[in-house]
Motif scaffolding. Structure first.
Motif, PDB file in Angstrom:
ATOM      1  N   GLU A 176       0.870  -1.180   0.000  1.00  0.00           N
ATOM      2  CA  GLU A 176       0.000   0.000   0.000  1.00  0.00           C
ATOM      3  C   GLU A 176       0.904   1.225   0.000  1.00  0.00           C
ATOM      4  N   LEU A 177       0.571   2.233  -0.825  1.00  0.00           N
ATOM      5  CA  LEU A 177       1.304   3.497  -0.813  1.00  0.00           C
ATOM      6  C   LEU A 177       0.488   4.503  -0.014  1.00  0.00           C
ATOM      7  N   ARG A 178       1.156   5.184   0.931  1.00  0.00           N
ATOM      8  CA  ARG A 178       0.435   6.110   1.814  1.00  0.00           C
ATOM      9  C   ARG A 178       1.056   7.504   1.800  1.00  0.00           C
ATOM     10  N   ASP A 179       0.195   8.516   1.983  1.00  0.00           N
ATOM     11  CA  ASP A 179       0.687   9.896   2.046  1.00  0.00           C
ATOM     12  C   ASP A 179       1.174  10.206   3.459  1.00  0.00           C
ATOM     13  N   ASN A 180       1.554  11.459   3.702  1.00  0.00           N
ATOM     14  CA  ASN A 180       2.119  11.839   5.003  1.00  0.00           C
ATOM     15  C   ASN A 180       1.138  11.711   6.160  1.00  0.00           C
ATOM     16  N   GLU A 181      -0.164  11.681   5.844  1.00  0.00           N
ATOM     17  CA  GLU A 181      -1.175  11.514   6.894  1.00  0.00           C
ATOM     18  C   GLU A 181      -1.548  10.054   7.107  1.00  0.00           C
ATOM     19  N   GLY A 182      -0.901   9.165   6.346  1.00  0.00           N
ATOM     20  CA  GLY A 182      -1.189   7.740   6.502  1.00  0.00           C
ATOM     21  C   GLY A 182      -2.362   7.253   5.673  1.00  0.00           C
ATOM     22  N   ASN A 183      -2.876   8.102   4.779  1.00  0.00           N
ATOM     23  CA  ASN A 183      -3.987   7.707   3.910  1.00  0.00           C
ATOM     24  C   ASN A 183      -3.440   7.145   2.597  1.00  0.00           C
ATOM     25  N   PRO A 184      -4.223   6.268   1.929  1.00  0.00           N
ATOM     26  CA  PRO A 184      -3.772   5.745   0.629  1.00  0.00           C
ATOM     27  C   PRO A 184      -3.480   6.881  -0.355  1.00  0.00           C
ATOM     28  N   SER A 185      -2.330   6.821  -1.020  1.00  0.00           N
ATOM     29  CA  SER A 185      -1.963   7.845  -1.994  1.00  0.00           C
ATOM     30  C   SER A 185      -2.870   7.744  -3.220  1.00  0.00           C
ATOM     31  N   PRO A 186      -3.245   8.885  -3.824  1.00  0.00           N
ATOM     32  CA  PRO A 186      -4.037   8.837  -5.058  1.00  0.00           C
ATOM     33  C   PRO A 186      -3.284   8.083  -6.153  1.00  0.00           C
ATOM     34  N   ALA A 187      -4.037   7.464  -7.041  1.00  0.00           N
ATOM     35  CA  ALA A 187      -3.444   6.685  -8.138  1.00  0.00           C
ATOM     36  C   ALA A 187      -2.428   7.526  -8.906  1.00  0.00           C
ATOM     37  N   GLY A 188      -1.269   6.940  -9.171  1.00  0.00           N
ATOM     38  CA  GLY A 188      -0.241   7.612  -9.954  1.00  0.00           C
ATOM     39  C   GLY A 188       0.678   8.495  -9.155  1.00  0.00           C
ATOM     40  N   GLU A 189       0.382   8.701  -7.856  1.00  0.00           N
ATOM     41  CA  GLU A 189       1.229   9.573  -7.037  1.00  0.00           C
ATOM     42  C   GLU A 189       2.147   8.743  -6.136  1.00  0.00           C
TER      43      GLU A 189
END
Length: 552
Positions: free
Chosen positions: A390-403
């Protein structure tokens, strides 16, 4: 289609592994030594041990730990040795005795050694005499009660063992003076153990096989608790992957990375022992001429390594004279494989350099490129069986597709946690069992995972993310460059700017040449603002370049 996590899909290994196939690493080992009894298992300095001999010697060491030292199940046994025949004997012996192995880097300073022995609560240490003086200084402040001293020539047989030990001690003076009261020699421990059969221990998935220390470059080293389940899972996962390329009982693999490092420990020692292969142990891979001589003695079929090791081999004039006709598999990990190195490797050896990715906390394999890959693709491949990403952003949420996002993984190879560090464990393992790797990745359009960089190594230039791996890859393509490292340094205007450190291959190379090459291949904010030439770059024990040391 939004791809938040992936399961391995490579043809032929799309199915999950059966973690219940084996209860422990010992069960896998004992099946192998029975199945391949008469085949060669380990070679070092021209001495070869068969699987049957490895069985007998490791059983003697297990017996010594159980009956002479009276070690209880779960007791921590530290091993502080380079790649020598004593290492597989000791590691499999300790595991058979029901103990937990604590791998120790032989190049540790007294401070680092003291910390690890205390933190692990190690009662016993097997140490090469070359490093005994380091132990002598810290021993009274550690819980160690039993010291087993190995010598380089121990397993080489008479008279070679005497000759090698004489040269090491008296001619090369590689053994500083030491005094350790009550120690026992490795061969004497084996002799004592051989007098009584070892008592098999009923081990299960939840017993700790290894305390594998990590994170020493980012603070105090922590012991990743790798259970028998974790190691067995990763052996099965990697084993499924390499099956199309290997033949049981016929492979000869070069083991140059130290076996106390998780990559070599699992990939070479565990996976290839399960396959009945012959491991060629390279004690000093920094001696490139000697290393190449060893390679030439065998019909090698496989080799693992890191980018800097492959690069060093390629730049030695004798390397191209090796007969590569039997080579089938080259696996690179531990750090990013650079395009220039991968392409040169394939050109010289005729074998693609397959990039893999893992980390200590995952035993280590997470992703590997398909073995039928025809050339460098700049990715770490796709997940091994039974692994979710799983790819996650700085807040721990799934990163948008392609990011890009932080790579998080879940699978049976993920550690239980850090030894006696619940606070540190909570930082990297969430309640769903996902491990935060600290690596930034993207998913390509065809479903491959591309590492962008380490989260902590990312450089922020005027709000733009700059990834050192990309800069290093570009600079490495310049013909006059031998090695390169990229870091961010503070800057009043933009927060940080890019700086590169270069080791020259061509002494005529100038800063102007490097900057002109970068200008032609990089956008403005990624451009290095300065170039510093060095005679060498700081590296870890396995050859990974230490960017932190350059920043400091």
């Amino acid at each position: 289609m939004e791809k938040i996590w992936l399961k391995n899909y490579q043809a032929g290994v799309a199915h999950d592994i059966d973690i219940n196939e084996f209860k422990s690493v010992v069960e896998v080992f004992e099946r192998s030594v029975k199945k391949f009894r008469d085949r060669p298992a380990m070679a070092c300095m021209d001495k070869i041990l068969s699987y049957g001999e490895l069985d007998t010697l490791s059983a003697s060491f297990a017996s010594y730990l159980q009956h002479t030292l009276k070690l209880e199940r779960g007791a921590r046994v530290a091993l502080m040795m380079p790649n020598l025949l004593q290492y597989p004997i000791a590691v499999f012996g300790a595991l058979r005795a029901g103990c937990t192995v604590v791998n120790v880097n032989p190049l540790y300073t007294p401070r680092e050694l003291e910390h690890q022995l205390k933190d692990a609560g190690a009662e016993t240490i097997v140490i090469l005499e070359n490093f005994a003086n380091v132990l002598e200084g810290v021993l009274p402040r550690t819980p160690v009660k039993h010291v087993v001293i190995a010598a380089i020539g121990d397993m080489l047989g008479f008279p070679k063992s005497l000759l090698v030990n004489f040269v090491v001690r008296k001619i090369k003076k590689m053994v500083p003076p030491w005094q350790l009261a009550g120690h026992i020699r490795f061969n004497d421990a084996l002799a004592l153990g051989s007098k009584k059969p070892y008592t098999p221990v009923a081990l299960g998935h939840d017993d700790i096989a290894f305390l594998q220390y990590t994170g020493g470059t980012t603070g105090v080293a922590k012991g990743a608790m790798l259970l028998h389940k974790n190691i067995v899972a990763n052996m099965l996962q990697a084993g499924e992957w390499v099956k199309p390329a290997v033949r049981e009982g016929q492979e000869i693999i070069i083991t140059a990375l130290p076996l106390y490092h998780i990559f070599s420990l699992t990939a070479n020692l565990m996976v290839f022992t399960e396959l009945g292969a012959l491991n060629i142990l390279i004690t000093n891979p920094r001696d490139i001429p000697g290393f190449i001589k060893e390679i030439k003695k065998y019909k090698v079929t496989a080799i693992t390594g890191v980018n800097t090791l492959f690069n060093a081999l390629l730049h030695h004039p004798d390397f191209a004279s090796i007969d590569f006709s039997s080579w089938r598999l080259t696996l690179g990990g531990g750090m990013a494989v650079q395009k220039a190195v991968a392409e040169k490797w394939q050109q010289v050896t005729g074998t693609p350099l397959i990039e893999a990715y893992g980390l200590t906390e995952a035993s280590p394999a997470v992703c590997i490129n398909p073995l039928d890959i025809t050339g460098y693709n700049g990715t770490i491949g796709v997940p091994v069986p039974s692994t979710e990403l799983e790819l996650r952003d700085n807040e721990g949420n799934p990163s948008p597709a392609g990011e890009a996002g932080e790579l998080c993984i879940r699978g049976p190879q993920v550690m239980k946690g850090y030894w006696n560090r619940p606070d540190e464990t909570d930082k990297v393992l969430d309640k769903k069992g996902f491990l935060s790797t600290g690596d930034i990745a993207v998913i390509t359009d065809d479903g491959f995972i591309k590492l962008v960089d380490r989260k902590k190594d990312m450089i922020l230039v005027s709000g733009f993310n700059v990834y050192p791996n990309e800069i290093e890859d570009v600079v490495a393509l310049l013909p006059g460059v031998l090695e390169v490292a990229c870091v961010g340094i503070p800057d009043e205007k933009s927060g940080e700017v890019v700086k590169v450190f270069v080791v020259k291959k061509d002494q005529a190379l100038t800063e102007k040449d490097v900057l002109a090459h970068c200008r032609a291949n990089l956008t403005g904010y990624k451009m290095p603002k300065s170039v510093e030439f060095r005679s060498e770059l700081p590296k870890t024990n396995v050859g990974k370049i230490l960017r932190r040391a350059l920043r400091d």
